[in-house]
Design an enzyme around this catalytic site. Structure first.
Site, PDB file in Angstrom:
ATOM      1  CE  LYS A 128     -35.501  27.195 -16.929  1.00 46.26           C
ATOM      2  NZ  LYS A 128     -36.583  26.135 -16.479  1.00 46.26           N
ATOM      3  CB  CYS A 183     -55.334  35.870 -15.419  1.00 47.21           C
ATOM      4  SG  CYS A 183     -55.119  36.124 -17.181  1.00 47.21           S
ATOM      5  CG  ASN A 197     -58.073  33.772 -14.198  1.00 44.60           C
ATOM      6  OD1 ASN A 197     -57.698  34.864 -14.368  1.00 44.60           O
ATOM      7  ND2 ASN A 197     -57.458  33.046 -12.975  1.00 44.60           N
ATOM      8  CD  GLU A 203     -38.205  29.168 -19.239  1.00 46.00           C
ATOM      9  OE1 GLU A 203     -39.065  28.752 -18.470  1.00 46.00           O
ATOM     10  OE2 GLU A 203     -37.671  28.599 -18.126  1.00 46.00           O
ATOM     11  CD  GLU A 220     -35.208  23.157 -17.809  1.00 42.35           C
ATOM     12  OE1 GLU A 220     -35.448  22.563 -18.174  1.00 42.35           O
ATOM     13  OE2 GLU A 220     -35.527  23.801 -16.443  1.00 42.35           O
ATOM     14  CD1 TRP A 225     -48.502  35.718 -18.543  1.00 46.18           C
ATOM     15  CD2 TRP A 225     -50.282  34.588 -20.430  1.00 46.18           C
ATOM     16  NE1 TRP A 225     -48.253  35.216 -19.628  1.00 46.18           N
ATOM     17  CE2 TRP A 225     -48.955  34.697 -20.571  1.00 46.18           C
ATOM     18  CE3 TRP A 225     -51.228  34.451 -21.168  1.00 46.18           C
ATOM     19  CZ2 TRP A 225     -48.589  33.723 -21.718  1.00 46.18           C
ATOM     20  CZ3 TRP A 225     -50.195  33.235 -21.683  1.00 46.18           C
ATOM     21  CH2 TRP A 225     -49.874  33.278 -21.959  1.00 46.18           C
TER      22      TRP A 225
HETATM   23  C1  F6R Z   1     -39.516  26.953 -16.843  1.00 50.00           C
HETATM   24  C2  F6R Z   1     -41.773  27.073 -16.484  1.00 50.00           C
HETATM   25  C3  F6R Z   1     -42.559  25.835 -18.025  1.00 50.00           C
HETATM   26  C4  F6R Z   1     -43.000  25.315 -16.915  1.00 50.00           C
HETATM   27  C5  F6R Z   1     -44.318  24.770 -17.891  1.00 50.00           C
HETATM   28  C6  F6R Z   1     -44.869  23.668 -16.781  1.00 50.00           C
HETATM   29  O1  F6R Z   1     -39.796  27.124 -16.851  1.00 50.00           O
HETATM   30  O2  F6R Z   1     -41.142  27.047 -15.828  1.00 50.00           O
HETATM   31  O3  F6R Z   1     -41.795  25.331 -19.258  1.00 50.00           O
HETATM   32  O4  F6R Z   1     -42.521  24.294 -16.347  1.00 50.00           O
HETATM   33  O5  F6R Z   1     -45.262  25.630 -18.522  1.00 50.00           O
HETATM   34  O6  F6R Z   1     -45.555  24.051 -15.534  1.00 50.00           O
HETATM   35  P1  F6R Z   1     -46.327  23.054 -14.853  1.00 50.00           P
HETATM   36  O7  F6R Z   1     -45.198  22.576 -14.345  1.00 50.00           O
HETATM   37  O8  F6R Z   1     -46.688  23.668 -13.267  1.00 50.00           O
HETATM   38  O9  F6R Z   1     -47.012  22.498 -14.690  1.00 50.00           O
END
Ligand code: F6R
Length: 631
Positions: free
Chosen positions: A510, A2, A102, A513, A506, A76
């Site tokens: 990817k 959000c 939020n 997602e 990963e 969201w």
């Molecule tokens: C994958 C993605 C999420 C973030 C996760 C952690 O593409 O973006 O899996 O990696 O939500 O986010 P950060 O790195 O911002 O803590």
């Protein structure tokens, strides 16, 4: 996740709100809304829509609201489906109070039941809606004390209400009774006040502010503020007025420009040679006298000398980067290292051990689980009161101005520039580089690798920018073609071993997602212990096989998949053994240590093209958010 924008000043609020919300779109959301106090009728005008911001904008196309105070939100969904009735702002039954929030109000059910018994009618399924009703109730109680209708009264009402809220929140409140005022508050969710000329804009993330001003005042946890065109009053949880100087907004790049690319994600994959170049220039410093390279941080690393073990907390893609990091720190630098899902660490932390370095990895710097895990570690270590157990902290982030950046002094700025695509690509690459830096630093401090080996790793890293560029050249079009073959695919298996096992994870993350295809990553040797049951000709297997200690093992694990009719894709150099693959995504044959930095590139391109070929919203995939600020 959000996003909040709120303004008060002398300019019309509506265009400022829409502009701010546009800048927050990249975070991922499923509905949007605004509320403005009409300065002529002194009433609140609210408009909300499901889906993208363009729907809200088209609702408002010929609307001119005379009003300079307003709030806006991109939602969201957490409590309640993504529908108009659940979009923010939420308004109380009298129509006088509007709130955007939020976070999650954990005790909303009991508050709701109580309010319903008192006759309040709820119009949404959200946790947020209790807040405007509670504020209205409080304002009614305050009116009996003959308080004036003004911002100070609203401030008292909001303060009384938030003391009853459990959970996390960043919120912004309007009251028709105080038409020039805005009250904002936060607990465990970010909120930043931007100071413009005769204007204040408050937002949950800096891009919404950066076009407006470069001077900010981040609100701290449990603070509440009253904003009017005349100024700001900030109070802490003890109701003590806070005075502190604004700070410059530290953002190096706010260019939300796709260039000629169809999506931000593709542009960001293509940014990676530049990411490598910037990292090398920023962190790898050559001593002009000795010719030796050193890794340079903005903080004093003397305390690294006493470190005997490392624990890393992270989520999602950041956790995968941390896993590669853990491999490097253990296998290259010889430091025992463990990686934890931040969300698990919070509730089942390992027993405390002395001389431990805790690293939080978060590109956004706002991930609630990662921040909470770090805070918990600080608390339980500080409670011991023994120097050996004291919290030693480092944060690896792309947003030094974020909550984690403000909280932790020892920051490694990954310097990838803002990432708009929700699926992390260049920030993952830059996080990996940060771990190479740490591994080199620790190896030098601990003497765990020969100078020759360290020099060789550094030399391989310096070759990265052209190597990654070549990979992009080589694989962009071929991945686009390969993507056609994935049109009807429902499951994909990714395999890797050793340093490339996290790359398999990963690659799978990817793909799922952004393309919504089910994908799972496994250590290649684990296949035969269960996942092999999934394999048949409809399930492609993507195997990362880089020359080194486990190369032959990965190839024989791939053979096992081939024997089950799976279509085999290899991410590997052209060399003996790789003829087994039905399709080879070639990567250069380099030192195994740096292979993750190369193997990830074709996997990112393939995921991107599969999703783009399916016509999906690559940059803002369904249900995902760029910054996950709830638990
Ligand atoms: C994958 C993605 C999420 C973030 C996760 C952690 O593409 O973006 O899996 O990696 O939500 O986010 P950060 O790195 O911002 O803590």
């Amino acid at each position: 996740m959000c996003g909040i924008v709120a303004v008060t000043g002398y300019k019309k609020a509506l265009p400022l709100l829409i502009n701010g919300l546009e800048k927050l779109e990249y975070r991922g959301y499923d509905s949007a809304g605004i509320a403005v106090i009409n300065s002529e009728s002194k009433s609140i005008v609210c408009n909300k829509s499901e889906g993208k911001l363009k729907n809200l904008i088209s609702n408002l196309v010929d609307t001119d609201i005379p009003g300079t105070v307003g709030i806006g939100h991109t939602r969201w969904a957490t409590h309640g489906k993504p529908e108009v009735k659940n979009a923010h702002p939420h308004i109380d039954n009298s129509g006088q109070v509007a709130v955007v929030q939020n976070g999650i109000i954990e005790n909303y059910q009991e508050l709701k039941i109580k309010l319903e018994k008192e006759g309040v009618v709820f119009n949404s399924d959200t946790d947020t809606e209790v807040i405007p009703h509670l504020i209205q109730k409080e304002l009614f109680a305050l009116s009996k004390l003959n308080l004036e209708n003004n911002g100070s009264t609203l401030l008292v009402a909001v303060r009384n209400v938030i003391s009853d809220l459990e959970g996390s929140y960043a919120l912004a409140v309007l009251w028709a009774g105080a038409p020039d005022s805005l009250v904002v508050a936060r607990r465990h969710a970010p909120l930043i006040i931007g100071l413009g000329e005769g204007e204040f804009i408050c937002a949950s993330d800096t891009p919404a502010i950066s076009n407006f001003t470069k001077i900010i005042l981040p609100l701290e946890d449990d603070e509440i503020a009253l904003l009017t065109p005349l100024g700001i009053e900030i109070y802490d949880s003890d109701n003590e007025r806070q005075y502190r100087n604004p700070i410059p907004l530290q953002i190096t790049e706010q260019v939300l420009d796709k260039k000629h690319f169809r999506h931000y994600m593709l542009k960001e994959i293509y940014d990676q040679p530049e990411t490598a170049k910037n990292w090398l220039e920023k962190y790898l410093i050559k001593d002009s006298k000795t010719g030796q390279f050193d890794i340079k941080y903005s903080f004093d690393t003397t305390f690294f000398e006493s470190i005997e073990r490392i624990e890393i907390v992270a989520c999602g893609t950041s956790k995968h980067a941390a896993m590669v990091g853990s491999f490097l720190l253990e296998q290259f630098s010889g430091i025992p290292t463990n990686v934890f899902y931040a969300s698990e660490f919070r509730y089942s932390p390992p027993p405390l051990l002395p001389n431990t370095l805790t690293i939080g990895v978060t590109q956004s710097g706002e991930t609630a689980d990662t921040i909470a895990a770090i805070n918990m570690e600080i608390k339980r270590r500080s409670a011991i009161g023994d120097a050996k157990y004291k919290p030693n902290l480092v944060a690896i982030t792309n947003r030094i101005e974020s909550s984690i950046g403000r909280q932790i002094t020892n920051i490694i700025d990954i310097g990838a520039g803002i990432e708009i695509g929700v699926a992390a690509t260049k920030t993952f690459f830059a996080q990996l580089l940060s771990f190479y830096g740490l591994a080199i630093k620790f190896s030098q401090i601990k003497g765990s690798q020969s100078e020759k080996n360290i020099r060789q790793l550094i030399s391989e890293l310096t070759k990265l920018p052209p190597l990654v560029e070549e990979l992009l050249e080589k694989h962009n079009q071929s991945s686009e073609k390969l993507a056609h073959d994935f049109f009807n695919i429902k499951d994909v298996i990714f395999l890797g071993r050793g340093i490339n096992y996290p790359i398999a994870l990963e690659g799978a993350l990817k793909l799922k997602e952004i393309s919504y295809i089910h994908a799972a990553g496994y250590p290649a040797g684990e296949m035969k212990h269960g996942p092999i049951a999934l394999l048949d000709k409809k399930v492609p297997v993507i195997s990362i096989a880089t020359p080194g200690e486990v190369f032959d093992k990965v190839i024989s694990n791939a053979q096992e998949a081939k024997a089950r009719d799976s279509y085999l894709i290899g991410v590997a150099p052209e060399c003996k053994g790789t003829e087994i693959f039905d399709y080879l995504m070639t990567i250069p044959s380099t030192n195994e240590w740096i292979s993750p930095l190369l193997a990830i590139v074709p996997l990112q391109l393939l995921s991107y093209h599969i999703a783009a070929h399916r016509g999906l919203d690559v940059d803002q995939p369904r249900n995902l958010a760029k910054s996950v600020t709830v638990e």
